[in-house]
Design a protein around this motif. Structure first.
Motif, mmCIF file in Angstrom:
data_model
loop_
_atom_site.group_PDB
_atom_site.id
_atom_site.type_symbol
_atom_site.label_atom_id
_atom_site.label_comp_id
_atom_site.label_asym_id
_atom_site.label_seq_id
_atom_site.Cartn_x
_atom_site.Cartn_y
_atom_site.Cartn_z
ATOM 1 N N PRO A 5 0.957 -1.109 0.017
ATOM 2 C CA PRO A 5 -0.102 0.034 -0.036
ATOM 3 C C PRO A 5 0.954 1.149 0.029
ATOM 4 C CG PRO A 5 -0.494 -1.559 1.723
ATOM 5 C CD PRO A 5 0.628 -1.972 1.284
ATOM 6 N N PRO A 6 0.404 2.117 -0.641
ATOM 7 C CA PRO A 6 1.103 3.569 -0.607
ATOM 8 C C PRO A 6 1.321 4.062 0.745
ATOM 9 C CG PRO A 6 -0.488 3.522 -2.340
ATOM 10 C CD PRO A 6 -0.599 2.147 -1.466
ATOM 11 N N GLY A 7 2.325 4.863 1.035
ATOM 12 C CA GLY A 7 2.151 5.528 2.527
ATOM 13 C C GLY A 7 3.744 5.755 2.789
ATOM 14 N N ASN A 8 4.063 6.139 3.803
ATOM 15 C CA ASN A 8 5.307 6.507 4.510
ATOM 16 C C ASN A 8 5.954 5.392 5.361
ATOM 17 O OD1 ASN A 8 5.421 9.315 3.694
ATOM 18 N ND2 ASN A 8 3.998 9.886 5.263
ATOM 19 N N TYR A 9 7.112 5.079 5.008
ATOM 20 C CA TYR A 9 7.739 3.602 5.476
ATOM 21 C C TYR A 9 8.961 3.984 6.099
ATOM 22 C CZ TYR A 9 4.226 1.020 3.196
ATOM 23 O OH TYR A 9 3.050 0.441 2.651
ATOM 24 N N ALA A 10 9.439 3.486 7.088
ATOM 25 C CA ALA A 10 10.885 3.442 7.577
ATOM 26 C C ALA A 10 11.418 2.160 7.000
ATOM 27 C CB ALA A 10 10.607 3.505 9.202
ATOM 28 N N VAL A 11 12.819 2.339 6.954
ATOM 29 C CA VAL A 11 13.473 1.260 6.303
ATOM 30 C C VAL A 11 14.557 0.700 7.018
ATOM 31 C CG1 VAL A 11 15.146 0.888 4.279
ATOM 32 C CG2 VAL A 11 13.331 2.473 3.853
ATOM 33 N N ALA A 12 14.855 -0.327 7.158
ATOM 34 C CA ALA A 12 15.834 -1.415 7.686
ATOM 35 C C ALA A 12 16.600 -2.503 7.036
ATOM 36 C CB ALA A 12 14.823 -2.202 9.075
ATOM 37 N N LEU A 13 17.297 -2.607 7.299
ATOM 38 C CA LEU A 13 18.645 -3.884 6.554
ATOM 39 C C LEU A 13 18.986 -4.692 7.502
ATOM 40 C CD1 LEU A 13 21.220 -1.743 4.754
ATOM 41 C CD2 LEU A 13 19.397 -3.147 3.661
ATOM 42 N N GLN A 14 18.640 -6.075 7.028
ATOM 43 C CA GLN A 14 18.864 -7.022 8.051
ATOM 44 C C GLN A 14 19.872 -8.066 7.044
ATOM 45 O OE1 GLN A 14 15.064 -8.697 9.843
ATOM 46 N NE2 GLN A 14 15.201 -6.800 11.007
ATOM 47 N N SER A 15 20.427 -9.101 7.961
ATOM 48 C CA SER A 15 21.179 -10.063 7.268
ATOM 49 C C SER A 15 20.670 -10.937 6.485
ATOM 50 C CB SER A 15 22.048 -10.737 8.548
ATOM 51 O OG SER A 15 22.945 -10.016 9.308
ATOM 52 N N PRO A 16 21.246 -11.530 5.537
ATOM 53 C CA PRO A 16 20.336 -12.186 4.443
ATOM 54 C C PRO A 16 20.040 -13.667 5.386
ATOM 55 C CG PRO A 16 22.962 -12.479 4.279
ATOM 56 C CD PRO A 16 22.765 -11.548 5.195
ATOM 57 N N PRO A 17 19.052 -14.161 4.656
ATOM 58 C CA PRO A 17 18.252 -15.391 5.309
ATOM 59 C C PRO A 17 18.985 -16.372 5.456
ATOM 60 C CG PRO A 17 17.445 -15.110 3.146
ATOM 61 C CD PRO A 17 18.277 -13.837 3.459
ATOM 62 N N PRO A 18 18.961 -17.547 6.526
ATOM 63 C CA PRO A 18 19.827 -18.445 6.720
ATOM 64 C C PRO A 18 20.129 -19.167 5.360
ATOM 65 C CG PRO A 18 18.001 -18.757 7.984
ATOM 66 C CD PRO A 18 17.848 -17.428 7.292
ATOM 67 N N PRO A 19 21.316 -19.983 5.371
ATOM 68 C CA PRO A 19 21.472 -20.942 4.053
ATOM 69 C C PRO A 19 20.761 -21.919 3.919
ATOM 70 C CG PRO A 19 23.318 -21.122 5.495
ATOM 71 C CD PRO A 19 22.280 -19.892 5.965
ATOM 72 N N ALA A 20 20.439 -22.259 2.707
ATOM 73 C CA ALA A 20 19.632 -23.496 2.502
ATOM 74 C C ALA A 20 20.460 -24.716 2.847
ATOM 75 C CB ALA A 20 19.146 -23.607 1.050
#
Length: 135
Positions: free
Chosen positions: A76-91
């Motif tokens: 949905p359109p709107g104002n968002y805060a951004v975060a960065l996280q580590s990649p998902p665990p390996p397969a």
């Protein structure tokens, strides 16, 4: 004869109604989001970008590869805060050498503390973000 008149009148009314409805379509109520993200000027090699709505906390996430990301579902359109996280665990089939370890500065891992904000508008949005490791 009377039946033909009412049939033609009904068809004419339906045609006029249909023509009137053509101009009543609404603007898109969702947004497609993609873009590029860098950390201190260098593309983020891998990770996850999170968008969290300022009002109700909803949003979405996308995988970052070589600085690029694409949200797979509209948001949905709107104002968002951004975060960065580590990649998902390996397969399970990945070896230790295929695992990528990326750590982001703590303030960037939470939308509430990152200080990075974006406005998402209806339709297509291409973001270009350069986040800083120092707050």
């Amino acid at each position: 004869m009377k039946c033909q008149f009412f049939t033609r009148l009904t068809v004419a009314i339906l045609c006029l109604f249909s023509i009137g409805m053509v101009g009543c379509s609404e603007a898109p109520t969702v947004a497609e989001v993609d873009g590029r993200i860098a950390l201190d000027g260098s593309p983020v090699s891998t990770g996850v970008i999170l968008l969290q709505d300022d009002v109700n906390g909803t949003g979405g996430s996308a995988v970052v590869e070589n600085g690029s990301f694409t949200f797979s579902t509209p948001i949905p359109p709107g104002n968002y805060a951004v975060a960065l996280q580590s990649p998902p665990p390996p397969a399970p089939h990945e070896t230790a050498s295929q695992r990528v370890s990326v750590k982001f500065p703590r303030h960037l891992t939470e939308a509430a503390t990152s200080g990075v904000k974006v406005e998402i508008t209806p339709g297509k949005n291409s973001l270009k973000l350069d986040v800083k490791s120092k707050k």
